[in-house]
Motif scaffolding. Structure first.
Motif: not given
Lengths: 263, 544
Positions: A16, A18-20, A22-23, A26-27, A29-30, A33
């Motif tokens: 997947d 697209e899933g990779a 997205i993940a 998200l990473f 973002f971390t 932060l």
């Protein structure tokens, strides 16, 4: 591969992409932060000690900082070119560009090393007697400098490791691995024979016996002679690695003016 | 056993029987099956829970008499620190998402696994490593005695091995982030055909909001822990005033993470309650969208209220007012949920089974926890309540009465689907009653004592408080006996329980539609979803 094999590999996990992606975002973002906490601290202390920060920033070598900025920006370019090359099926160019990126990362760290050692030489490092004679704001400036560029340096190291891993993945011969479903293995159990037969009827695979000890059957395809063939999973991995590398770059873009250019 | 079952009836083996690449224990600790990973989390988590509960038992025992009863002040300090660190970082934060979330998220979505099964296994290994590092800190340099918050200046002045414990927490944060990232991606990518966002079960919604907080808030904890680490090892002054730092900044950074973390803990539990209510009222949930959106609202508003932990630190009055206002705002989506759960019961055909009992006690206890939280959000009242037992009791009402009761409710609800066995319902009811009584004896007494001025974290108390302390200690015995009976009952059910039917409660979500125990990849065919998750009023249902 033939449609027969397609039917055999019913239970293969779908890759997947697209899933990779997205993940990975998200990473990222971390990561933002993680550094965000430090940027907040920087903002608070800069607000409290504007003059001290100005004075301390004079001590930093702007020329070296600017060189490093240039080096990192170049590396961001080369990693994008590497993706582009792989998308067009040019593995060789992709590897060249990836190698350049890794070299840039190394150059960055070497320059950073010389910068830090000069500071250490002048006694400007955390916990040094010399540093503690400076005003409180200057002490904090250098504390923040080492904490933030240090953490960034660790990220450059990690990025180098990831890109080197990618270099290895792209350089080796592409391999496809397909796992057969449970029901198929169950059907073959108890002394059945397995052969791989091409569409034209030629048998290409070995004949094997499937006894009760066999738990999984993987079909492994190695592309020996196809230079433009690449594992599509490598592309998404490379794109994600490049995203990581970009975030390392972006963070430096903020660190550079905040430490070197505020005089 | 496994191979026999296959030979006899040729059905696909379930996830407990299936033979992978490894046998025995390796077949578990190297398994990427989300169900096995969920159970491995559960196993570790219950061990940690029971050990930290034992520490709590001894803390209560110390308060039996005025003066020293069992231990000196220093030991008491380490006890509440270790109790807090284990309970918060090893039990309640990973808690429901890692255990029941792992097990049931893909099942409820109609997916074969989470989006990244190997990453999921890595999260478990990180969790184990973080826990081991924390326990290692016990043997090298002594137990930390700073309280679970590791506040500066305590972390600056303590001689115990705080850096190692802090590093353990950092690793646990990594595990938490990866789980959150995995779950969010799973929900974006792997919902069954026909399942839009608003056909997703509400437990998934709880996990979705949780996943976002895990991803967005945990890095702040990570950087805070890293800074404590570099300050203590490399003398980079950040929080220690002697080398240029500011201790109040530590509190800010810590609560920027740790307040949202409170919602990491509670949102999945709220999700479980939203599953149980419709199933045992045999009607669809009241206000589905309101509950789904309120999860997101809690996640959003909850990220902006950290300053309410710091009303007494001398932060600006404007900041105090804003944080106080935002704190009250969090009460609204929470109240929406409570209202909807209660409204779901209205005119339902209620079956008072153990899962519903636990869910009801969740609503009761969590409401008390919520209201006492609002009391502390009042600026002037908080000056009086700060650092008293009131805070501790409030926290336990929310975390224990909320999250852990939610976990217990979920365990009783999904136990038949996880193990294919049934526990004894009568004993579950007895355990529930003991827990409810003991819980309130312990923590309501603490609320009252705190309001009257009993400070937290003291190993001693004034004669005036002795009756309250004795009552609370007896309450802790009742509570613990209730918990032990529950665990024994569940364990007995696991080993010797009767075989449970596939869908003992008549649940409507996808996990209950699987025959018996789920097989390795959950669904032979990915199911297609029609309609909402809690449609009890379909024709087939009515015909029954």
């Amino acid at each position: 591969m033939s449609s027969h094999t397609d039917a055999l590999v019913a239970h293969k996990h779908p890759s997947d992409f697209e899933g990779a992606k997205i993940a990975m975002w998200l990473f990222l973002f971390t990561e933002i932060l993680l550094f965000g906490g430090l940027f907040i601290l920087y903002a608070v202390y800069r607000f409290l000690y504007p003059v001290d920060f100005h004075n301390a920033a004079i001590e930093l070598n702007t020329a070296l900082g600017a060189t490093n900025t240039l080096v990192l920006l170049t590396s961001s370019l080369t990693v994008v070119l590497s993706i582009e090359a792989l998308q067009r099926g040019n593995r060789k160019l992709s590897l060249w560009m990836l190698g350049l990126t890794i070299l840039c990362a190394l150059a960055f760290l070497v320059i950073k090393y010389f910068e830090w050692s000069a500071k250490f030489h002048h006694g400007l490092y955390p916990g040094a007697e010399e540093l503690l004679t400076h005003s409180n704001g200057e002490v904090i400036f250098f504390n923040m400098y080492y904490a933030m560029t240090g953490l960034h340096g660790v990220h450059v190291l990690v990025g180098m490791a990831i890109l080197s891993g990618m270099f290895y993945f792209i350089a080796r011969k592409p391999v496809d691995k397909e796992r057969m479903g449970f029901d198929i293995i169950e059907r073959l159990r108890g002394g059945a024979h397995l052969a791989v037969v091409a569409d034209n009827g030629n048998e290409i695979g070995k004949v094997l016996e499937i006894d009760d000890k066999v738990r999984n059957i993987d079909i492994k395809v190695t592309y020996e002679m196809v230079p433009e063939k690449y594992d599509p999973r490598n592309l998404i991995k490379l794109e994600n690695s490049a995203l990581y590398w970009h975030i390392v770059d972006v963070i430096w873009i903020f660190l550079f003016p905040l430490f070197y250019l505020i005089t | 056993m496994a191979s026999h079952a296959v030979d006899v009836d040729h059905r696909e083996p379930n996830y407990l029987e299936v033979r992978g690449r490894h046998d025995g224990i390796l077949g578990w600790i190297m398994s990427t099956d989300h169900k096995r990973i969920g159970l491995m989390y559960l196993f570790l988590l219950l061990i940690f829970f029971i050990s930290a509960m034992t520490l709590g038992f001894f803390m209560r025992l110390e308060q039996w008499t005025v003066g020293q009863t069992l231990m000196d002040a220093k030991t008491y300090n380490t006890l509440f620190t270790v109790h807090g660190v284990i309970m918060v970082f090893l039990v309640v934060v990973p808690g429901i998402p890692a255990t029941l979330g792992n097990f049931f998220l893909p099942l409820q979505l109609g997916a074969k696994d989470v989006a990244f099964p190997r990453l999921n296994l890595l999260s478990w290994w990180l969790y184990l490593s973080g826990a081991l590092i924390i326990f290692l800190a016990l043997f090298y340099g002594g137990l930390p005695d700073t309280g679970w918050t590791f506040y500066a200046p305590y972390n600056v002045r303590t001689t115990t091995n705080v850096p190692l414990a802090v590093f353990g927490v950092f690793i646990l944060g990594f595990s938490s982030i990866l789980t959150g990232l995995n779950f969010v991606t799973t929900m974006h990518q792997m919902r069954a055909p026909g399942m839009g966002w608003f056909q997703m079960p509400l437990f998934c919604w709880g996990l979705y909001a949780t996943g976002w907080i895990q991803v967005l808030a945990t890095p702040i904890l990570g950087i805070t822990m890293l800074l404590v680490l570099v300050e203590k090892t490399l003398h980079i002054g950040v929080f220690n005033p002697a080398i240029g730092g500011d201790p109040i900044l530590y509190q800010h950074l810590f609560w920027i993470y740790s307040h949202p973390a409170v919602y990491i803990m509670i949102l999945p539990a709220m999700g479980i309650i939203s599953e149980i209510m419709p199933t045992f009222s045999r009607r669809t949930i009241f206000g589905y969208k309101a509950i789904a959106y309120s999860s997101l609202a809690i996640a959003l508003a909850g990220s902006l209220v950290w300053g309410h932990h710091m009303f007494t630190t001398g932060q600006s009055f404007t900041a105090n007012v804003i944080f106080s206002l935002l704190t009250f705002l969090v009460g609204i989506p929470t109240a929406i949920k409570v209202l909807n759960w209660v409204a779901t019961l209205y005119k339902g055909s209620i079956r008072l089974e153990p899962p519903l009992l636990f869910a009801l006690s969740f609503i009761f206890l969590f409401s008390i926890g919520g209201f006492t939280g609002l009391m502390q959000g009042v600026l002037n009242l908080d000056i009086h309540l700060h650092d008293t037992y009131f805070v501790v009791a409030h926290f336990h009402y929310v975390m224990f009465g909320g999250t852990i009761m939610g976990l217990f409710a979920g365990l009783h609800y999904w136990f038949p689907k996880m193990f294919g066995k049934m526990y004894q319902k009568s004993w579950a009811n007895i355990a529930w009653a003991l827990q409810l009584v003991g819980f309130n004896m312990l923590y309501f007494t603490m609320l009252v004592m705190g309001y009257n001025g009993m400070p937290r974290r003291y190993y001693d108390h004034l004669e005036y408080f002795n009756f309250g302390h004795k009552l609370a200690t007896v309450g802790s015995w009742v509570l613990i006996s209730g918990i032990l009976i529950m665990f024994i009952n569940l364990l007995h059910g696991l080993l010797k329980g009767e075989k449970a039917p596939s869908n003992p409660w008549g649940g409507t979500t996808l996990e209950w539609q699987i025959e018996d125990l789920p097989p390795l990849e959950n669904f032979d065919e990915i199911p297609e979803v029609h309609g909402g998750p809690y449609d009890h009023n379909t024709e087939a249902e009515v015909a029954k």
